[in-house]
Write a protein that holds these residues in place. Structure first.
Motif, PDB file in Angstrom:
ATOM      1  N   GLY A 138       0.798  -1.223   0.000  1.00  0.00           N
ATOM      2  CA  GLY A 138       0.000   0.000   0.000  1.00  0.00           C
ATOM      3  C   GLY A 138       0.825   1.264   0.000  1.00  0.00           C
ATOM      4  O   GLY A 138       0.312   2.346  -0.309  1.00  0.00           O
ATOM      5  N   ASP A 139       2.125   1.157   0.333  1.00  0.00           N
ATOM      6  CA  ASP A 139       2.994   2.340   0.335  1.00  0.00           C
ATOM      7  C   ASP A 139       3.272   2.796  -1.100  1.00  0.00           C
ATOM      8  O   ASP A 139       3.501   1.976  -1.994  1.00  0.00           O
ATOM      9  CB  ASP A 139       4.323   2.044   1.031  1.00  0.00           C
ATOM     10  CG  ASP A 139       4.189   1.998   2.541  1.00  0.00           C
ATOM     11  OD1 ASP A 139       3.093   2.318   3.057  1.00  0.00           O
ATOM     12  OD2 ASP A 139       5.172   1.623   3.205  1.00  0.00           O
ATOM     13  N   ARG A 140       3.258   4.125  -1.297  1.00  0.00           N
ATOM     14  CA  ARG A 140       3.518   4.693  -2.614  1.00  0.00           C
ATOM     15  C   ARG A 140       5.027   4.888  -2.799  1.00  0.00           C
ATOM     16  O   ARG A 140       5.706   5.368  -1.895  1.00  0.00           O
ATOM     17  CB  ARG A 140       2.790   6.040  -2.742  1.00  0.00           C
ATOM     18  CG  ARG A 140       2.819   6.635  -4.132  1.00  0.00           C
ATOM     19  CD  ARG A 140       1.751   7.719  -4.251  1.00  0.00           C
ATOM     20  NE  ARG A 140       2.053   8.851  -3.395  1.00  0.00           N
ATOM     21  CZ  ARG A 140       2.573  10.011  -3.832  1.00  0.00           C
ATOM     22  NH1 ARG A 140       2.819  10.160  -5.117  1.00  0.00           N
ATOM     23  NH2 ARG A 140       2.810  10.990  -3.012  1.00  0.00           N
ATOM     24  N   ASP A 189      -1.930   2.710  -8.842  1.00  0.00           N
ATOM     25  CA  ASP A 189      -3.040   3.360  -8.148  1.00  0.00           C
ATOM     26  C   ASP A 189      -3.158   4.742  -8.786  1.00  0.00           C
ATOM     27  O   ASP A 189      -2.515   5.694  -8.349  1.00  0.00           O
ATOM     28  CB  ASP A 189      -2.763   3.458  -6.651  1.00  0.00           C
ATOM     29  CG  ASP A 189      -3.903   4.115  -5.896  1.00  0.00           C
ATOM     30  OD1 ASP A 189      -5.029   4.137  -6.430  1.00  0.00           O
ATOM     31  OD2 ASP A 189      -3.668   4.626  -4.778  1.00  0.00           O
ATOM     32  N   ILE A 233       2.348   1.611  -6.233  1.00  0.00           N
ATOM     33  CA  ILE A 233       2.351   1.264  -4.809  1.00  0.00           C
ATOM     34  C   ILE A 233       2.800  -0.179  -4.661  1.00  0.00           C
ATOM     35  O   ILE A 233       2.716  -0.988  -5.594  1.00  0.00           O
ATOM     36  CB  ILE A 233       0.958   1.457  -4.173  1.00  0.00           C
ATOM     37  CG1 ILE A 233      -0.070   0.512  -4.819  1.00  0.00           C
ATOM     38  CG2 ILE A 233       0.512   2.898  -4.263  1.00  0.00           C
ATOM     39  CD1 ILE A 233      -1.416   0.510  -4.117  1.00  0.00           C
ATOM     40  N   SER A 285      -0.218  -5.932  -2.610  1.00  0.00           N
ATOM     41  CA  SER A 285      -0.583  -6.758  -1.459  1.00  0.00           C
ATOM     42  C   SER A 285      -1.189  -8.054  -1.981  1.00  0.00           C
ATOM     43  O   SER A 285      -1.611  -8.143  -3.137  1.00  0.00           O
ATOM     44  CB  SER A 285      -1.578  -6.027  -0.557  1.00  0.00           C
ATOM     45  OG  SER A 285      -2.736  -5.656  -1.284  1.00  0.00           O
TER      46      SER A 285
END
Length: 214
Positions: free
Chosen positions: A24-26, A59, A64, A67
């Motif tokens: 989820g981290d950009r 995204d 990102i 997951s």
């Protein structure tokens, strides 16, 4: 002799594996270039490669860290269990005495890490990698490298569960004993059981059924 410099791809992949970047981290080109001290061109190429390997996802216009959903996780563990079981069996058959000694030393050394889940997770990766190499099958090692890249997409380690480090170390001990005995089937079965128990623990962690120690 000076150690070879790591390329941008390896640097980013290791950062994801160590949890510096979580699902989820950009990832931003300029930030990565500054962090790793390289130009943006190799960073851009590395990001494209990671996206092709499904380790990153889009995204909007941003990339990102990907997951894994429940089905992907289950599929990954099935493949991992089969490939790692084969690696352990081949290690029992082909590992040198020195390689077996290294595996035994790893188990003994890791006892001091039982209260540090993150250090234990790093040691766990080294242990499994050593088994892969001890299989003496380059094609199997290549496939397991791909599997373990995807393992980096898990936000937490199963070793974060209460009591899991102790159990995992006992399982590692059983794997090494089977390799020491040069028992192909026993080594493969021991490693498959180890992966299965890790998967059950991860599912329980994700559902909140067991407590985390980190």
């Amino acid at each position: 002799m000076k150690a070879p410099q790591k390329d941008a791809y390896t640097l980013i992949l290791e950062a994801i594996d160590m949890g510096l970047y979580k699902p989820g981290d950009r990832l931003v080109e300029s930030d990565l270039a500054e962090r790793f001290g390289v130009s943006r061109t190799p960073i851009r190429e590395a990001l494209q490669r990671l996206e092709t390997q499904s380790l990153l996802t889009r995204d909007g216009r941003s990339l990102i860290v990907a997951s894994l959903d429940h089905n992907q996780l289950a599929e990954l563990y099935v493949v991992r269990a089969e490939l790692e079981g084969l690696a352990a069996g081949l290690a029992a058959r082909h590992a040198t005495d020195e390689e077996v000694r290294v595996l035994r030393d790893m188990v003994e050394d890791d006892r001091r890490l039982l209260n540090d889940p993150q250090a234990m997770a790093r040691a766990n990766r080294r242990f499994h990698k050593q088994i892969h190499l001890a299989s003496h099958n380059r094609f199997l090692v290549q496939q397991l490298d791909l599997v373990h890249r995807s393992m980096a997409l898990m936000a937490t380690t199963s070793l974060a569960a209460m009591g899991r480090p102790e159990d995992a170390l006992k399982e590692h001990d059983a794997i090494v004993k089977a390799i020491e005995a040069r028992d192909f089937n026993a080594a493969g079965d021991a490693l498959k059981q180890h992966i299965s128990k890790a998967f059950v623990t991860r599912l329980k962690l994700d559902s909140g059924e067991v407590d985390s120690i980190v």
